[in-house]
Scaffold this motif. Structure first.
Motif, PDB file in Angstrom:
ATOM      1  N   GLY A   9       0.820  -1.215   0.000  1.00 42.73           N
ATOM      2  CA  GLY A   9       0.000   0.000   0.000  1.00 42.73           C
ATOM      3  C   GLY A   9       0.849   1.257   0.000  1.00 42.73           C
ATOM      4  N   TRP A  10       1.939   1.230   0.761  1.00 43.95           N
ATOM      5  CA  TRP A  10       2.850   2.380   0.818  1.00 43.95           C
ATOM      6  C   TRP A  10       3.414   2.690  -0.564  1.00 43.95           C
ATOM      7  CZ3 TRP A  10       7.825   3.882  -0.151  1.00 43.95           C
ATOM      8  CH2 TRP A  10       8.296   5.006   0.537  1.00 43.95           C
ATOM      9  N   ILE A  11       3.911   1.668  -1.256  1.00 42.57           N
ATOM     10  CA  ILE A  11       4.529   1.870  -2.570  1.00 42.57           C
ATOM     11  C   ILE A  11       3.484   2.260  -3.612  1.00 42.57           C
ATOM     12  CG2 ILE A  11       5.807   0.741  -4.436  1.00 42.57           C
ATOM     13  CD1 ILE A  11       7.128  -1.023  -2.278  1.00 42.57           C
ATOM     14  N   SER A  12       2.355   1.552  -3.629  1.00 42.12           N
ATOM     15  CA  SER A  12       1.327   1.856  -4.623  1.00 42.12           C
ATOM     16  C   SER A  12       0.743   3.244  -4.408  1.00 42.12           C
ATOM     17  CB  SER A  12       0.213   0.802  -4.575  1.00 42.12           C
ATOM     18  OG  SER A  12      -0.422   0.778  -3.316  1.00 42.12           O
ATOM     19  N   GLY A  13       0.629   3.668  -3.145  1.00 40.43           N
ATOM     20  CA  GLY A  13       0.145   5.020  -2.875  1.00 40.43           C
ATOM     21  C   GLY A  13       1.080   6.086  -3.405  1.00 40.43           C
ATOM     22  N   ALA A  14       2.380   5.866  -3.242  1.00 44.91           N
ATOM     23  CA  ALA A  14       3.356   6.822  -3.746  1.00 44.91           C
ATOM     24  C   ALA A  14       3.305   6.901  -5.262  1.00 44.91           C
ATOM     25  CB  ALA A  14       4.755   6.431  -3.278  1.00 44.91           C
ATOM     26  N   LEU A  15       3.192   5.746  -5.928  1.00 46.43           N
ATOM     27  CA  LEU A  15       3.124   5.736  -7.388  1.00 46.43           C
ATOM     28  C   LEU A  15       1.867   6.432  -7.883  1.00 46.43           C
ATOM     29  CD1 LEU A  15       4.306   2.076  -8.125  1.00 46.43           C
ATOM     30  CD2 LEU A  15       5.593   4.177  -8.536  1.00 46.43           C
ATOM     31  N   GLY A  16       0.747   6.172  -7.208  1.00 45.62           N
ATOM     32  CA  GLY A  16      -0.494   6.826  -7.595  1.00 45.62           C
ATOM     33  C   GLY A  16      -0.442   8.327  -7.424  1.00 45.62           C
ATOM     34  N   LEU A  17       0.191   8.782  -6.353  1.00 45.32           N
ATOM     35  CA  LEU A  17       0.276  10.222  -6.106  1.00 45.32           C
ATOM     36  C   LEU A  17       1.118  10.921  -7.159  1.00 45.32           C
ATOM     37  CD1 LEU A  17      -0.343  12.613  -4.217  1.00 45.32           C
ATOM     38  CD2 LEU A  17       1.880  12.203  -3.200  1.00 45.32           C
ATOM     39  N   ALA A  40       5.183  11.973   0.547  1.00 46.54           N
ATOM     40  CA  ALA A  40       5.592  11.209   1.722  1.00 46.54           C
ATOM     41  C   ALA A  40       4.387  10.824   2.568  1.00 46.54           C
ATOM     42  CB  ALA A  40       6.576  12.030   2.551  1.00 46.54           C
ATOM     43  N   SER A  41       3.459  11.758   2.751  1.00 46.32           N
ATOM     44  CA  SER A  41       2.329  11.495   3.645  1.00 46.32           C
ATOM     45  C   SER A  41       1.325  10.521   3.049  1.00 46.32           C
ATOM     46  CB  SER A  41       1.630  12.814   3.994  1.00 46.32           C
ATOM     47  OG  SER A  41       1.155  13.468   2.828  1.00 46.32           O
ATOM     48  N   ILE A  42       1.033  10.648   1.747  1.00 48.24           N
ATOM     49  CA  ILE A  42       0.016   9.778   1.159  1.00 48.24           C
ATOM     50  C   ILE A  42       0.489   8.344   1.118  1.00 48.24           C
ATOM     51  CG2 ILE A  42       0.663   9.856  -1.286  1.00 48.24           C
ATOM     52  CD1 ILE A  42      -2.890  10.180   0.197  1.00 48.24           C
ATOM     53  N   ALA A  43       1.803   8.138   1.036  1.00 44.24           N
ATOM     54  CA  ALA A  43       2.313   6.773   1.069  1.00 44.24           C
ATOM     55  C   ALA A  43       1.995   6.121   2.411  1.00 44.24           C
ATOM     56  CB  ALA A  43       3.821   6.777   0.812  1.00 44.24           C
ATOM     57  N   VAL A  44       2.158   6.874   3.486  1.00 41.36           N
ATOM     58  CA  VAL A  44       1.832   6.359   4.818  1.00 41.36           C
ATOM     59  C   VAL A  44       0.332   6.093   4.926  1.00 41.36           C
ATOM     60  CG1 VAL A  44       1.830   6.878   7.283  1.00 41.36           C
ATOM     61  CG2 VAL A  44       3.786   7.534   5.870  1.00 41.36           C
ATOM     62  N   VAL A  45      -0.480   7.024   4.457  1.00 40.28           N
ATOM     63  CA  VAL A  45      -1.928   6.888   4.544  1.00 40.28           C
ATOM     64  C   VAL A  45      -2.410   5.687   3.731  1.00 40.28           C
ATOM     65  CG1 VAL A  45      -4.122   7.983   3.933  1.00 40.28           C
ATOM     66  CG2 VAL A  45      -2.311   9.329   5.009  1.00 40.28           C
ATOM     67  N   THR A 239     -15.604  16.793 -12.019  1.00 42.35           N
ATOM     68  CA  THR A 239     -14.968  16.449 -13.296  1.00 42.35           C
ATOM     69  C   THR A 239     -13.476  16.214 -13.130  1.00 42.35           C
ATOM     70  OG1 THR A 239     -16.605  17.752 -14.524  1.00 42.35           O
ATOM     71  CG2 THR A 239     -14.551  17.217 -15.664  1.00 42.35           C
ATOM     72  N   ILE A 240     -12.798  17.124 -12.433  1.00 39.26           N
ATOM     73  CA  ILE A 240     -11.357  16.958 -12.258  1.00 39.26           C
ATOM     74  C   ILE A 240     -11.054  15.799 -11.330  1.00 39.26           C
ATOM     75  CG2 ILE A 240     -11.137  18.575 -10.334  1.00 39.26           C
ATOM     76  CD1 ILE A 240      -8.667  18.147 -13.268  1.00 39.26           C
ATOM     77  N   ASN A 241     -11.923  15.562 -10.331  1.00 41.02           N
ATOM     78  CA  ASN A 241     -11.743  14.406  -9.451  1.00 41.02           C
ATOM     79  C   ASN A 241     -11.842  13.101 -10.239  1.00 41.02           C
ATOM     80  OD1 ASN A 241     -11.302  15.793  -7.060  1.00 41.02           O
ATOM     81  ND2 ASN A 241     -13.454  15.785  -6.459  1.00 41.02           N
ATOM     82  N   SER A 242     -12.811  13.026 -11.157  1.00 41.91           N
ATOM     83  CA  SER A 242     -12.988  11.820 -11.956  1.00 41.91           C
ATOM     84  C   SER A 242     -11.826  11.633 -12.924  1.00 41.91           C
ATOM     85  CB  SER A 242     -14.310  11.895 -12.734  1.00 41.91           C
ATOM     86  OG  SER A 242     -15.413  11.962 -11.843  1.00 41.91           O
ATOM     87  N   ALA A 243     -11.374  12.734 -13.522  1.00 40.31           N
ATOM     88  CA  ALA A 243     -10.235  12.639 -14.439  1.00 40.31           C
ATOM     89  C   ALA A 243      -8.983  12.168 -13.718  1.00 40.31           C
ATOM     90  CB  ALA A 243      -9.982  14.002 -15.092  1.00 40.31           C
ATOM     91  N   ARG A 244      -8.827  12.581 -12.488  1.00 44.15           N
ATOM     92  CA  ARG A 244      -7.692  12.162 -11.674  1.00 44.15           C
ATOM     93  C   ARG A 244      -7.862  10.729 -11.192  1.00 44.15           C
ATOM     94  NH1 ARG A 244      -7.012  11.653  -6.226  1.00 44.15           N
ATOM     95  NH2 ARG A 244      -4.940  12.063  -5.350  1.00 44.15           N
ATOM     96  N   ALA A 245      -9.104  10.356 -10.842  1.00 39.12           N
ATOM     97  CA  ALA A 245      -9.345   9.086 -10.164  1.00 39.12           C
ATOM     98  C   ALA A 245      -9.002   7.881 -11.019  1.00 39.12           C
ATOM     99  CB  ALA A 245     -10.808   9.007  -9.721  1.00 39.12           C
ATOM    100  N   PHE A 246      -9.322   7.930 -12.316  1.00 42.58           N
ATOM    101  CA  PHE A 246      -9.118   6.728 -13.129  1.00 42.58           C
ATOM    102  C   PHE A 246      -7.648   6.337 -13.217  1.00 42.58           C
ATOM    103  CE2 PHE A 246      -8.676   3.963 -16.686  1.00 42.58           C
ATOM    104  CZ  PHE A 246      -9.825   3.184 -16.669  1.00 42.58           C
ATOM    105  N   PRO A 247      -6.753   7.188 -13.707  1.00 43.04           N
ATOM    106  CA  PRO A 247      -5.355   6.749 -13.813  1.00 43.04           C
ATOM    107  C   PRO A 247      -4.696   6.481 -12.471  1.00 43.04           C
ATOM    108  CG  PRO A 247      -5.540   9.092 -14.318  1.00 43.04           C
ATOM    109  CD  PRO A 247      -6.924   8.558 -14.236  1.00 43.04           C
ATOM    110  N   VAL A 248      -5.003   7.302 -11.465  1.00 43.81           N
ATOM    111  CA  VAL A 248      -4.372   7.131 -10.152  1.00 43.81           C
ATOM    112  C   VAL A 248      -4.716   5.777  -9.547  1.00 43.81           C
ATOM    113  CG1 VAL A 248      -4.378   7.938  -7.764  1.00 43.81           C
ATOM    114  CG2 VAL A 248      -4.156   9.570  -9.627  1.00 43.81           C
ATOM    115  N   ASN A 249      -5.997   5.434  -9.534  1.00 40.07           N
ATOM    116  CA  ASN A 249      -6.414   4.193  -8.899  1.00 40.07           C
ATOM    117  C   ASN A 249      -6.111   2.975  -9.750  1.00 40.07           C
ATOM    118  OD1 ASN A 249      -7.924   4.960  -6.260  1.00 40.07           O
ATOM    119  ND2 ASN A 249      -8.620   6.447  -7.775  1.00 40.07           N
ATOM    120  N   ALA A 250      -6.070   3.157 -11.060  1.00 35.90           N
ATOM    121  CA  ALA A 250      -5.639   2.059 -11.919  1.00 35.90           C
ATOM    122  C   ALA A 250      -4.196   1.667 -11.599  1.00 35.90           C
ATOM    123  CB  ALA A 250      -5.770   2.468 -13.388  1.00 35.90           C
ATOM    124  N   VAL A 251      -3.319   2.653 -11.510  1.00 34.07           N
ATOM    125  CA  VAL A 251      -1.915   2.390 -11.195  1.00 34.07           C
ATOM    126  C   VAL A 251      -1.757   1.884  -9.768  1.00 34.07           C
ATOM    127  CG1 VAL A 251       0.323   3.514 -10.844  1.00 34.07           C
ATOM    128  CG2 VAL A 251      -0.998   3.990 -12.900  1.00 34.07           C
TER     129      VAL A 251
END
Length: 264
Positions: A9-17, A40-45, A239-251
């Protein structure tokens, strides 16, 4: 308690961010502004979210992540585990998210000669200033809205991902990379469609201290926002949340799944 889920989760969160931070910031102010702190923080979260989710599901079903495809957990268990992960992560996320929002909303020009200095010089200075001006609990401004946002949303998030993976994958097999990418991306969009109204309220409550506004709570903030701007205010940024959500959560899901398979 398995720790692989926390690390994955730590690594995937950093990549997504890294992929999603420009989308997240453009709805406020400039592109990669404030990225060093949230990366740094989102990786922990994210580590907490996925770690608590996986271990809660393990406690509910007595099956590990490697066994989920052969013995898939019920959607009820997935939802409960997702809600638990969302609830726990709030207490890690709230101060980090507040500081990120405050730093992103700084509009003072930094490089222009003679211009006033920015209100906050960085994450640490921002945290200290909030504590001095608003008290230690000021770091948790908007946390209740964040809890209401993330607890059910994370349940829906993981249920959507699991459902899409199962619909596209034969029994006893791991989903393909394309399936994981699509399921993760659509899970992100669905979760943000649910979360955006409370995300708007959360951000307004976080900025209240900076803009000298006083809200008596989540309901007061909602009522005040509707009176001033109408119901459409709750879908601002969708709209911007959805545009961000697809690639971030896919990765995020692709890296998470492959890391666990690699370690397993």
């Amino acid at each position: 308690m398995p720790v692989e889920e926390f690390v994955a989760g730590w690594i995937s969160g950093a990549l997504g961010l890294v992929l999603g931070h420009p989308f997240d910031t453009v709805k406020l102010l400039g592109f990669f502004k404030g990225m060093s702190f949230p990366i740094a923080s989102i990786a922990v979260v994210n580590s907490v979210l996925f770690g608590v989710y996986s271990n809660t599901l393990l406690a509910l079903t007595a099956t590990s992540h490697q066994e989920w495809r052969a013995q898939p957990p019920s959607y009820t268990h997935v939802f409960i585990a997702g809600c638990t992960g969302g609830f726990v992560q709030v207490y890690c996320l709230a101060p980090f998210d507040l500081i990120k929002v405050r730093l992103q909303n700084q509009t003072e020009p930094r490089a222009r000669p003679g211009s006033p200095p920015p209100r906050y010089r960085g994450p640490v200075h921002c945290a200290v200033s909030i504590c001095q001006e608003e008290g230690p609990w000021g770091l948790f401004r908007g946390a209740w809205a964040l809890t209401l946002r993330d607890t059910p949303t994370m349940g829906i998030y993981f249920v959507t991902y699991e459902w899409l993976c199962r619909q596209s994958t034969p029994d006893d097999q791991n989903p393909s990379s394309a399936t994981v990418l699509a399921a993760g991306g659509f899970a992100g969009i669905v979760s943000w469609a649910v979360a955006t109204p409370l995300d708007v309220i959360k951000s307004r409550m976080q900025m209240a201290g900076l803009k000298h506004r006083v809200y008596r709570g989540v309901l007061d903030c909602m009522a005040s926002s509707v009176r001033q701007e109408g119901l459409g205010v709750f879908f601002r940024g969708l709209t911007i949340n959805s545009a961000r959500a697809f690639p971030v959560n896919a990765v995020t899901f692709l890296s998470y799944e492959y890391l666990l398979r690699w370690w397993g």
